[in-house]
Design a protein around this motif. Structure first.
Motif, PDB file in Angstrom:
ATOM      1  N   SER A  29       0.826  -1.208   0.000  1.00 16.04           N
ATOM      2  CA  SER A  29       0.000   0.000   0.000  1.00 16.04           C
ATOM      3  C   SER A  29       0.860   1.257   0.000  1.00 16.04           C
ATOM      4  O   SER A  29       0.587   2.214  -0.735  1.00 16.04           O
ATOM      5  N   GLU A  30       1.914   1.260   0.813  1.00 18.08           N
ATOM      6  CA  GLU A  30       2.809   2.423   0.874  1.00 18.08           C
ATOM      7  C   GLU A  30       3.538   2.632  -0.450  1.00 18.08           C
ATOM      8  O   GLU A  30       3.675   3.762  -0.920  1.00 18.08           O
ATOM      9  N   ARG A  31       4.016   1.546  -1.053  1.00 18.20           N
ATOM     10  CA  ARG A  31       4.767   1.652  -2.307  1.00 18.20           C
ATOM     11  C   ARG A  31       3.906   2.150  -3.458  1.00 18.20           C
ATOM     12  O   ARG A  31       4.399   2.817  -4.367  1.00 18.20           O
ATOM     13  N   THR A  32       2.641   1.808  -3.442  1.00 10.51           N
ATOM     14  CA  THR A  32       1.780   2.115  -4.583  1.00 10.51           C
ATOM     15  C   THR A  32       0.818   3.275  -4.352  1.00 10.51           C
ATOM     16  O   THR A  32       0.197   3.751  -5.302  1.00 10.51           O
ATOM     17  N   GLY A  33       0.665   3.673  -3.104  1.00  7.42           N
ATOM     18  CA  GLY A  33      -0.282   4.747  -2.813  1.00  7.42           C
ATOM     19  C   GLY A  33      -1.736   4.294  -2.844  1.00  7.42           C
ATOM     20  O   GLY A  33      -2.642   5.119  -2.893  1.00  7.42           O
ATOM     21  N   SER A  35      -4.884   1.821  -1.066  1.00 11.26           N
ATOM     22  CA  SER A  35      -5.293   1.428   0.288  1.00 11.26           C
ATOM     23  C   SER A  35      -5.242  -0.083   0.476  1.00 11.26           C
ATOM     24  O   SER A  35      -5.231  -0.846  -0.499  1.00 11.26           O
ATOM     25  N   ARG A  36      -5.236  -0.485   1.741  1.00 15.53           N
ATOM     26  CA  ARG A  36      -5.368  -1.911   2.067  1.00 15.53           C
ATOM     27  C   ARG A  36      -6.631  -2.467   1.423  1.00 15.53           C
ATOM     28  O   ARG A  36      -6.643  -3.545   0.839  1.00 15.53           O
ATOM     29  N   GLY A  37      -7.720  -1.718   1.597  1.00 14.67           N
ATOM     30  CA  GLY A  37      -9.014  -2.156   1.074  1.00 14.67           C
ATOM     31  C   GLY A  37      -8.983  -2.400  -0.423  1.00 14.67           C
ATOM     32  O   GLY A  37      -9.605  -3.345  -0.921  1.00 14.67           O
ATOM     33  N   PHE A  38      -8.260  -1.550  -1.156  1.00 17.29           N
ATOM     34  CA  PHE A  38      -8.145  -1.728  -2.601  1.00 17.29           C
ATOM     35  C   PHE A  38      -7.578  -3.100  -2.918  1.00 17.29           C
ATOM     36  O   PHE A  38      -8.107  -3.836  -3.756  1.00 17.29           O
ATOM     37  N   TYR A  39      -6.468  -3.452  -2.249  1.00 15.55           N
ATOM     38  CA  TYR A  39      -5.821  -4.736  -2.532  1.00 15.55           C
ATOM     39  C   TYR A  39      -6.611  -5.928  -2.004  1.00 15.55           C
ATOM     40  O   TYR A  39      -6.617  -6.986  -2.633  1.00 15.55           O
ATOM     41  N   LEU A  40      -7.288  -5.767  -0.894  1.00 18.56           N
ATOM     42  CA  LEU A  40      -8.124  -6.853  -0.388  1.00 18.56           C
ATOM     43  C   LEU A  40      -9.279  -7.129  -1.347  1.00 18.56           C
ATOM     44  O   LEU A  40      -9.572  -8.278  -1.670  1.00 18.56           O
ATOM     45  N   LYS A  41      -9.920  -6.065  -1.837  1.00 17.76           N
ATOM     46  CA  LYS A  41     -11.008  -6.247  -2.805  1.00 17.76           C
ATOM     47  C   LYS A  41     -10.492  -6.867  -4.095  1.00 17.76           C
ATOM     48  O   LYS A  41     -11.136  -7.758  -4.669  1.00 17.76           O
ATOM     49  N   LEU A  42      -9.319  -6.420  -4.560  1.00 11.24           N
ATOM     50  CA  LEU A  42      -8.730  -6.970  -5.771  1.00 11.24           C
ATOM     51  C   LEU A  42      -8.461  -8.468  -5.622  1.00 11.24           C
ATOM     52  O   LEU A  42      -8.780  -9.265  -6.514  1.00 11.24           O
ATOM     53  N   ALA A  43      -7.898  -8.852  -4.473  1.00 10.91           N
ATOM     54  CA  ALA A  43      -7.584 -10.265  -4.231  1.00 10.91           C
ATOM     55  C   ALA A  43      -8.858 -11.112  -4.170  1.00 10.91           C
ATOM     56  O   ALA A  43      -8.912 -12.212  -4.732  1.00 10.91           O
ATOM     57  N   ILE A  44      -9.872 -10.601  -3.505  1.00 12.55           N
ATOM     58  CA  ILE A  44     -11.127 -11.357  -3.396  1.00 12.55           C
ATOM     59  C   ILE A  44     -11.780 -11.502  -4.761  1.00 12.55           C
ATOM     60  O   ILE A  44     -12.236 -12.587  -5.129  1.00 12.55           O
ATOM     61  N   ARG A  45     -11.810 -10.405  -5.539  1.00  9.65           N
ATOM     62  CA  ARG A  45     -12.392 -10.493  -6.881  1.00  9.65           C
ATOM     63  C   ARG A  45     -11.651 -11.500  -7.746  1.00  9.65           C
ATOM     64  O   ARG A  45     -12.250 -12.205  -8.560  1.00  9.65           O
ATOM     65  N   ALA A  46     -10.338 -11.566  -7.589  1.00  9.02           N
ATOM     66  CA  ALA A  46      -9.528 -12.474  -8.401  1.00  9.02           C
ATOM     67  C   ALA A  46      -9.736 -13.931  -7.999  1.00  9.02           C
ATOM     68  O   ALA A  46      -9.771 -14.812  -8.854  1.00  9.02           O
ATOM     69  N   MET A  47      -9.859 -14.201  -6.707  1.00  7.04           N
ATOM     70  CA  MET A  47      -9.897 -15.581  -6.224  1.00  7.04           C
ATOM     71  C   MET A  47     -11.287 -16.158  -6.032  1.00  7.04           C
ATOM     72  O   MET A  47     -11.464 -17.370  -6.082  1.00  7.04           O
TER      73      MET A  47
END
Length: 67
Positions: A29-33, A35-47
């Motif tokens: 999250s820090e490296r990309t700017g 949020s945690r929520g963005f990546y959690l939603k992305l992972a759930i949508r993918a899996m």
């Protein structure tokens, strides 16, 4: 007291994660700017489709065994 409506961006769901996963998520999250929520939603949508597919394959196999 009146019940609040659903927020336009969705409902809140909580999950417990181990410290290592939280650190990795925070670093990303820090490296990309993003949020945690963005990546959690992305992972759930993918899996989620793959997990659902496995569930239905298991349910179908169980049904065939039972019949």
């Amino acid at each position: 007291m009146a019940k609040q409506g659903v927020h336009p961006s969705g409902r809140v769901v909580s999950v417990r994660l181990d410290e290592e996963m939280i650190k990795r998520l925070d670093n990303l999250s820090e490296r990309t700017g993003r949020s945690r929520g963005f990546y959690l939603k992305l992972a759930i949508r993918a899996m989620l489709p793959a997990i659902e597919q496995k569930h239905w394959e298991h349910a179908a196999a169980q049904f065939e065994e039972d019949v």
